[in-house]
Write an enzyme that holds these catalytic residues in place. Structure first.
Site, mmCIF file in Angstrom:
data_model
loop_
_atom_site.group_PDB
_atom_site.id
_atom_site.type_symbol
_atom_site.label_atom_id
_atom_site.label_comp_id
_atom_site.label_asym_id
_atom_site.label_seq_id
_atom_site.Cartn_x
_atom_site.Cartn_y
_atom_site.Cartn_z
ATOM 1 N N ASP A 1 9.618 -20.578 17.948
ATOM 2 C CA ASP A 1 11.105 -21.209 18.092
ATOM 3 C C ASP A 1 11.532 -20.539 16.581
ATOM 4 O O ASP A 1 12.599 -19.962 16.537
ATOM 5 C CB ASP A 1 11.121 -22.720 17.921
ATOM 6 C CG ASP A 1 11.402 -23.086 19.594
ATOM 7 O OD1 ASP A 1 10.851 -22.536 20.244
ATOM 8 O OD2 ASP A 1 11.749 -24.178 19.629
ATOM 9 N N TYR B 1 -1.617 -30.421 23.524
ATOM 10 C CA TYR B 1 -0.920 -30.612 24.653
ATOM 11 C C TYR B 1 -1.759 -30.760 25.665
ATOM 12 O O TYR B 1 -1.411 -30.594 26.878
ATOM 13 C CB TYR B 1 0.177 -29.646 25.063
ATOM 14 C CG TYR B 1 1.359 -29.374 23.898
ATOM 15 C CD1 TYR B 1 1.461 -30.234 22.831
ATOM 16 C CD2 TYR B 1 2.327 -28.263 24.317
ATOM 17 C CE1 TYR B 1 2.390 -30.001 21.907
ATOM 18 C CE2 TYR B 1 3.418 -28.142 23.247
ATOM 19 C CZ TYR B 1 3.340 -29.017 22.035
ATOM 20 O OH TYR B 1 4.417 -28.682 21.242
ATOM 21 N N ASP C 1 1.277 -24.224 7.627
ATOM 22 C CA ASP C 1 2.433 -24.619 6.952
ATOM 23 C C ASP C 1 2.680 -23.352 6.079
ATOM 24 O O ASP C 1 3.955 -22.994 5.915
ATOM 25 C CB ASP C 1 2.054 -25.882 6.021
ATOM 26 C CG ASP C 1 0.924 -25.868 5.377
ATOM 27 O OD1 ASP C 1 -0.185 -25.336 6.159
ATOM 28 O OD2 ASP C 1 0.849 -26.402 4.679
ATOM 29 N N ASP D 1 3.860 -23.386 19.412
ATOM 30 C CA ASP D 1 5.239 -23.775 19.892
ATOM 31 C C ASP D 1 6.380 -23.883 18.977
ATOM 32 O O ASP D 1 7.433 -23.276 19.062
ATOM 33 C CB ASP D 1 5.153 -25.244 20.541
ATOM 34 C CG ASP D 1 6.318 -25.648 21.406
ATOM 35 O OD1 ASP D 1 7.090 -24.692 21.583
ATOM 36 O OD2 ASP D 1 6.250 -26.973 21.985
ATOM 37 N N LYS E 1 -5.045 -25.146 10.864
ATOM 38 C CA LYS E 1 -4.906 -26.441 10.078
ATOM 39 C C LYS E 1 -6.169 -26.969 9.808
ATOM 40 O O LYS E 1 -6.344 -28.205 9.602
ATOM 41 C CB LYS E 1 -3.614 -27.416 10.589
ATOM 42 C CG LYS E 1 -3.339 -28.213 9.540
ATOM 43 C CD LYS E 1 -2.612 -27.709 8.459
ATOM 44 C CE LYS E 1 -2.210 -28.822 7.403
ATOM 45 N NZ LYS E 1 -1.518 -28.124 6.056
#
Length: 352
Positions: free
Chosen positions: A248, A136, A220, A244, A187
């Site tokens: 959630d 971001y 993942d 992020d 990752k």
């Protein structure tokens, strides 16, 4: 007695509803604690005013906001404004200008709340999100718009100083928790430059915290571990995008996005920190009076803790837990309660 100057930015959708509730609870908390006071100034920076004036934050707005001790934020997002315009125009404009590089999102099952997981009682996590760069960072662009050869680039930016400071923040936090366990989320198998550096710096910093147990998980695989083995996780540190998403998921597994709090921290305290619920604008329930204010109340508790009012923060969390345990649940938690009734119940618990 200390008086705090707090800025409130209700924003869009259910933001004004939950911020109003949060401020009511905050005032009651201050009045019943006796050790501090609050002076609150509201700012009408929202999408309606953007459509009228062409900006979210007016000239000089950030300079004015900088003078406050903390910020309570509701939500930003409108069906009439592109999401990238509203996000970068308001929330990210504050986060980046005030170097709020540590985003902290706790998740646990509150009393009386049901989880979609059979092992929901094992959820007790804190997700530390790098909040200033990564995916971001805002670097990239578009060229040859509308043509078959149109190109869009999005560049993730990782700096040594940015990576090291978020890892060090996460280690400090993990060292203060009973389990002293920190999971590196990465990752680096596919993102072989910035994220390989992300991993390397993590293990460099780890040498300074021998008492903290560490492990490494691809993002993942982290999602499956959160669902299948929630007790194997404690504190997680992840990049801007990855955390992020994971946060959630953490809130949903804890019962609802309506209970998830957020702290956007400037740990150096050079700038004010900002506290907000995780849930967003929620247009589908705006104006119905059924928005869950628990996430905002929990965010207020995090704000009080950040300000040094640990006793008041603990009292507020007890009041929240007493309310959820009593079954005062809004529809997102399967109940019939309203924003007002939940707010009233928490206020009663604070004064009782």
């Amino acid at each position: 007695m200390h008086d705090y100057r707090l800025a409130a930015i209700p924003g869009d959708g259910i933001g004004p509803e939950v911020v109003e509730a949060g401020l009511e609870v905050l005032r009651v908390c201050a009045a019943t604690d006796g050790g501090f006071g609050v002076a609150i100034q509201a700012f009408d920076w929202n999408s309606e005013n953007y459509l009228l004036r062409g900006h979210y934050i007016p000239d000089g707005g950030l300079e004015q906001l900088r003078t406050f001790d903390a910020i309570l934020f509701g939500a930003v997002g409108s069906q009439r404004v592109p999401d990238d315009v509203s996000l970068w125009g308001l929330r990210l404009a504050i986060v980046q200008a005030f170097d709020q590089y540590a985003n902290v999102r706790p998740a646990r099952l509150l009393p009386g709340v049901s989880s979609p997981l059979d092992k929901g009682d094992d959820i007790d996590w804190v997700i530390v999100r790098e909040n200033s760069e990564g995916e971001y960072a805002g670097h990239g662009g578009r060229a040859h718009r509308g043509l078959p050869i149109e190109v869009g680039t999005e560049t993730a930016v990782f700096t040594r100083v940015g990576v090291e400071r978020i890892h060090r923040f996460a280690f400090e936090l993990a060292s203060q928790r009973p389990r002293r366990h920190l999971t590196l989320v990465t990752k680096s198998n596919a993102q072989r430059f910035g994220m390989v550096m992300w991993d390397e710096i993590f293990f460099e910093v780890a040498r300074d915290y021998p008492a903290v147990k560490v492990d490494r998980e691809l993002v993942d695989a982290a999602t499956t571990r959160m669902v299948l083995k929630p007790d194997s996780l404690d504190v997680m540190v992840a990049t801007n995008l990855h955390a992020d998403i994971l946060s959630d998921l953490a809130s949903a597994l804890s019962g609802s996005l309506g209970i998830g709090p957020t702290a956007n921290l400037n740990p150096s305290r050079q700038f004010p920190s900002m506290f907000e619920p995780i849930h967003g604008s929620a247009f589908d329930i705006t104006g119905k009076g059924i928005a869950n204010p628990i996430a905002t109340f929990w965010s207020v508790a995090m704000m009080l803790e950040h300000l040094g009012e640990a006793r008041a923060a603990q009292r507020l969390m007890h009041a929240i837990e007493e309310t959820t345990a009593a079954g005062e649940h809004t529809p997102d938690l399967g109940g019939q309660a309203t924003t007002r009734s939940v707010t009233a119940a928490v206020c009663r618990a604070l004064t009782g």
